[in-house]
Design an enzyme around this catalytic site. Structure first.
Site, PDB file in Angstrom:
ATOM      1  N   ARG A  60       0.824  -1.207   0.000  1.00  0.00           N
ATOM      2  CA  ARG A  60       0.000   0.000   0.000  1.00  0.00           C
ATOM      3  C   ARG A  60       0.864   1.266   0.000  1.00  0.00           C
ATOM      4  O   ARG A  60       2.027   1.230   0.397  1.00  0.00           O
ATOM      5  CB  ARG A  60      -0.909   0.006   1.236  1.00  0.00           C
ATOM      6  CG  ARG A  60      -2.010  -1.032   1.222  1.00  0.00           C
ATOM      7  CD  ARG A  60      -2.854  -0.951   2.490  1.00  0.00           C
ATOM      8  NE  ARG A  60      -2.102  -1.360   3.675  1.00  0.00           N
ATOM      9  CZ  ARG A  60      -1.558  -0.530   4.548  1.00  0.00           C
ATOM     10  NH1 ARG A  60      -1.672   0.779   4.376  1.00  0.00           N
ATOM     11  NH2 ARG A  60      -0.902  -0.983   5.598  1.00  0.00           N
ATOM     12  N   LYS A 200      -8.909  -1.912   0.736  1.00  0.00           N
ATOM     13  CA  LYS A 200      -8.703  -1.010   1.868  1.00  0.00           C
ATOM     14  C   LYS A 200      -9.428   0.322   1.674  1.00  0.00           C
ATOM     15  O   LYS A 200      -9.783   0.981   2.654  1.00  0.00           O
ATOM     16  CB  LYS A 200      -7.211  -0.772   2.093  1.00  0.00           C
ATOM     17  CG  LYS A 200      -6.473  -1.996   2.634  1.00  0.00           C
ATOM     18  CD  LYS A 200      -7.093  -2.540   3.909  1.00  0.00           C
ATOM     19  CE  LYS A 200      -6.279  -3.708   4.481  1.00  0.00           C
ATOM     20  NZ  LYS A 200      -6.960  -4.344   5.644  1.00  0.00           N
ATOM     21  N   HIS A 219     -10.613  -3.836  12.229  1.00  0.00           N
ATOM     22  CA  HIS A 219      -9.574  -4.471  11.417  1.00  0.00           C
ATOM     23  C   HIS A 219      -9.210  -5.766  12.129  1.00  0.00           C
ATOM     24  O   HIS A 219      -8.252  -5.831  12.894  1.00  0.00           O
ATOM     25  CB  HIS A 219      -8.360  -3.550  11.289  1.00  0.00           C
ATOM     26  CG  HIS A 219      -7.325  -4.057  10.346  1.00  0.00           C
ATOM     27  ND1 HIS A 219      -5.989  -3.750  10.476  1.00  0.00           N
ATOM     28  CD2 HIS A 219      -7.418  -4.846   9.245  1.00  0.00           C
ATOM     29  CE1 HIS A 219      -5.305  -4.323   9.506  1.00  0.00           C
ATOM     30  NE2 HIS A 219      -6.147  -4.996   8.747  1.00  0.00           N
ATOM     31  N   SER A 239      -1.255  -6.289   9.450  1.00  0.00           N
ATOM     32  CA  SER A 239      -0.736  -7.301   8.550  1.00  0.00           C
ATOM     33  C   SER A 239       0.526  -7.934   9.118  1.00  0.00           C
ATOM     34  O   SER A 239       1.415  -7.238   9.617  1.00  0.00           O
ATOM     35  CB  SER A 239      -0.428  -6.661   7.196  1.00  0.00           C
ATOM     36  OG  SER A 239       0.157  -7.591   6.328  1.00  0.00           O
ATOM     37  N   LYS A 243      -3.571 -12.628  11.827  1.00  0.00           N
ATOM     38  CA  LYS A 243      -5.031 -12.616  11.801  1.00  0.00           C
ATOM     39  C   LYS A 243      -5.587 -13.754  10.945  1.00  0.00           C
ATOM     40  O   LYS A 243      -6.459 -14.500  11.374  1.00  0.00           O
ATOM     41  CB  LYS A 243      -5.567 -11.286  11.258  1.00  0.00           C
ATOM     42  CG  LYS A 243      -5.357 -10.086  12.131  1.00  0.00           C
ATOM     43  CD  LYS A 243      -6.223  -8.914  11.715  1.00  0.00           C
ATOM     44  CE  LYS A 243      -6.265  -8.648  10.243  1.00  0.00           C
ATOM     45  NZ  LYS A 243      -4.947  -8.338   9.649  1.00  0.00           N
ATOM     46  N   THR A 244      -5.084 -13.838   9.721  1.00  0.00           N
ATOM     47  CA  THR A 244      -5.611 -14.846   8.800  1.00  0.00           C
ATOM     48  C   THR A 244      -5.270 -16.249   9.275  1.00  0.00           C
ATOM     49  O   THR A 244      -6.121 -17.139   9.324  1.00  0.00           O
ATOM     50  CB  THR A 244      -5.046 -14.617   7.385  1.00  0.00           C
ATOM     51  OG1 THR A 244      -5.452 -13.333   6.923  1.00  0.00           O
ATOM     52  CG2 THR A 244      -5.540 -15.675   6.423  1.00  0.00           C
ATOM     53  N   ASP A 258     -10.335 -10.487   7.893  1.00  0.00           N
ATOM     54  CA  ASP A 258      -9.655  -9.192   7.937  1.00  0.00           C
ATOM     55  C   ASP A 258     -10.502  -8.016   8.404  1.00  0.00           C
ATOM     56  O   ASP A 258     -10.000  -7.159   9.113  1.00  0.00           O
ATOM     57  CB  ASP A 258      -9.083  -8.868   6.551  1.00  0.00           C
ATOM     58  CG  ASP A 258      -8.053  -7.752   6.577  1.00  0.00           C
ATOM     59  OD1 ASP A 258      -7.233  -7.724   7.512  1.00  0.00           O
ATOM     60  OD2 ASP A 258      -8.073  -6.921   5.675  1.00  0.00           O
ATOM     61  N   ARG A 324       1.079 -12.490  -1.772  1.00  0.00           N
ATOM     62  CA  ARG A 324      -0.251 -12.796  -1.249  1.00  0.00           C
ATOM     63  C   ARG A 324      -1.072 -13.631  -2.222  1.00  0.00           C
ATOM     64  O   ARG A 324      -0.755 -13.733  -3.410  1.00  0.00           O
ATOM     65  CB  ARG A 324      -1.015 -11.499  -0.949  1.00  0.00           C
ATOM     66  CG  ARG A 324      -0.478 -10.716   0.229  1.00  0.00           C
ATOM     67  CD  ARG A 324      -1.272  -9.450   0.450  1.00  0.00           C
ATOM     68  NE  ARG A 324      -0.798  -8.696   1.588  1.00  0.00           N
ATOM     69  CZ  ARG A 324      -1.296  -8.785   2.821  1.00  0.00           C
ATOM     70  NH1 ARG A 324      -2.302  -9.614   3.059  1.00  0.00           N
ATOM     71  NH2 ARG A 324      -0.821  -8.051   3.800  1.00  0.00           N
TER      72      ARG A 324
END
Length: 532
Positions: A60, A200, A219, A239, A243-244, A258, A324
């Site tokens: 990003r 996002k 988030h 990130s 989390k995932t 997410d 990713r």
């Protein structure tokens, strides 16, 4: 609305977008991949995955994200965190976007943000790249054909990677731009092929809209116990904090990985898919996510692969560590069909501590939970943002500062009220380093993290014996079945206990210095946590 057809005289004209060549509406995965291959946007990989490189930008560009400063949002945007764009600058930007788009083919997906139909938002995604349209078709929620016939977009996102902004003319920072105009209900993205900007931008949109409805945008990933949506857990984290990975527990039902909302009805996923990091992805530790990398339509972003066999290299980060894969939620066998859960019973705040100081799990009081939520301490992981090549300690408020258009206290207050009303238990979980700081210690074993989370979510930890951490004041379990007791006492994992104490004192000081900005906006019990 035409479904899966070319419409040369598109309904985009009703939005002032005219002069385009072909407009491809709501094409399914196979057709989008076919067009992307014809346009040489990428290659077909094993199992029908689509392999792409995003070129110059592999993460990003948060400094290039702007909000238009109109009268309607002047007093509600957190301007210290969101770059301003003038109304005139945006108008010039939009005019130049429209001129740039003329004569070109575009791909349109009419999608929904939010699984809770009472508060969901209809979003029209207009993409210059076919594979971007495939990506966002995975990541947002897809209406059925009947719903598409009457679909009316509330917000529109236009993404033109080939467009280059003019900072002087458009009142932006560089040739890359992400511009949000809440009055015109329009988001413009230009100068970057990184697909994460698409999702996002929608997350940022919901982060602005939902608090006015008393809904907490988060988030976070979320799951619930099998057969028991009331037993819901949410996992906050930036990130690279897990989390995932940690929410994809085969013994629980995945709500999403997410972005979620917490309303008076419970928890709901914003998205229809997952966007998982693939660096060092292990088929034994993460079999479900690994399997998606060879499923039809999965977007494989910025991974090195064998030119002949298309075999992926999960260790080669020469393009980026931020490699990713994007896939629909149904590719995870234990994913929830409704993407809905109950009020969170457990709230997990994930942090990647590069100092090697924090224990692998700690129980927080409600005041401590708000303190750590507003602090948002973690380490930026290599590749997630441009210029980050190794973990950097950082404070990202609400575990997602780049996506927060309102002041942090707005979100913190809603979260704290919901925790108090529904009695959630809060945990701080460190997935970072142990035995020393980054470069000396080692990464926290994922098996230990999973065992600790299982104990927390099952309720086994509630009756455990805890000690009060002398540096941070939270409570740490002394022993947990299946976990090396030494891990629970970070000081004991260091070869030099005095060095640990100095490092811990340094981190405490960093927390205090960062939190000074919130002291005028919080009440006494949170202030007591802040000042010790």
């Amino acid at each position: 609305m035409t479904f899966g057809r070319v419409n040369p005289h598109s309904r985009l004209e009703g939005q002032g977008i005219s002069g385009l060549n072909n407009v491809y509406y709501n094409f399914i995965e196979a057709d989008l991949i076919s067009h992307a291959l014809q346009r040489r946007e990428g290659e077909l990989g094993q199992g029908g995955a689509f392999l792409v490189s995003t070129g110059k930008f592999t993460g990003r560009s948060p400094k290039d994200k702007h909000v238009v400063m109109s009268d309607s949002v002047r007093d509600t945007i957190w301007w210290e965190n969101n770059a301003r764009m003038s109304v005139d600058g945006f108008d010039a930007l939009y005019a130049d976007f429209l001129a740039h788009m003329k004569g070109k083919d575009y791909f349109v997906q009419d999608l929904v943000a939010g699984a809770d139909a009472t508060v969901s938002v209809n979003v029209r995604m207009v993409s210059e790249l076919a594979w971007h349209n495939l990506f966002i078709r995975h990541l947002l929620r897809r209406p059925n054909r009947e719903e598409l016939d009457s679909f009316v977009p509330e917000y529109t996102v236009i993404n033109c990677p080939s467009f280059q902004a003019d900072p002087e003319r458009h009142n932006c920072r560089s040739s890359t731009v992400i511009a949000m105009n809440f009055d015109k209900k329009l988001i413009l993205i230009g100068g970057t092929e990184y697909a994460g900007e698409n999702k996002k931008s929608v997350f940022t949109l919901l982060n602005y809209l939902l608090p006015e409805k008393g809904i907490m945008p988060m988030h976070c990933s979320a799951n619930h116990a099998k057969g028991n949506p009331v037993d819901t857990a949410v996992f906050f984290g930036l990130s690279g904090t897990g989390k995932t990975t940690l929410s994809a527990d085969p013994d629980r039902v995945l709500i999403g990985d997410d972005e979620h909302g917490w309303s008076d009805r419970g928890t709901f996923n914003f998205e229809g898919g997952c966007y998982a990091k693939t660096i060092n992805l292990n088929p034994e530790a993460e079999p479900e996510i690994y399997a998606t990398t060879s499923r039809f339509g999965t977007v494989i972003e910025n991974m090195i692969y064998n030119a002949e066999t298309k075999e992926l290299d999960f260790e080669d980060d020469s393009l980026t560590a931020n490699m990713r894969c994007a896939y629909p939620l149904e590719y995870i066998s234990n994913a929830s069909e409704s993407a809905l859960g109950g009020h969170p019973k457990n709230i997990i705040m994930l942090t990647c501590d590069a100092f090697g100081v924090l224990p692998p799990i700690s129980r927080l009081t409600p005041a401590q939970a708000m303190y750590h939520f507003l602090s948002g301490f973690t380490s930026k992981v290599a590749g997630t943002e441009r210029g980050v090549t190794e973990p950097e300690p950082t404070f990202s408020t609400c575990f997602g500062a780049p996506f927060m258009p309102r002041r942090p206290e707005v979100y913190g207050t809603i979260l704290r009220e919901k925790i108090a009303r529904h009695g959630a238990t809060c945990w701080l979980v460190n997935t970072g380093w142990t035995g020393g700081a980054y470069g000396v210690g080692s990464r926290m074993p994922i098996k230990a993290t999973r065992a600790l989370l299982t104990a927390a979510l099952s309720g086994d930890l509630h009756d455990a014996e805890f000690r009060k951490d002398e540096h941070f004041g939270f409570h740490v379990p002394i022993a947990v079945k299946g976990v090396d007791t030494a891990l629970l006492d970070p000081r004991s994992t260091w070869s030099d206990g005095d060095a640990y104490d100095r490092q811990a004192a340094k981190l405490v000081s960093m927390f205090a210095d960062n939190f000074e900005q919130y002291l005028p906006h919080i009440d006494e019990d949170v202030r007591a946590v802040a000042i010790g």
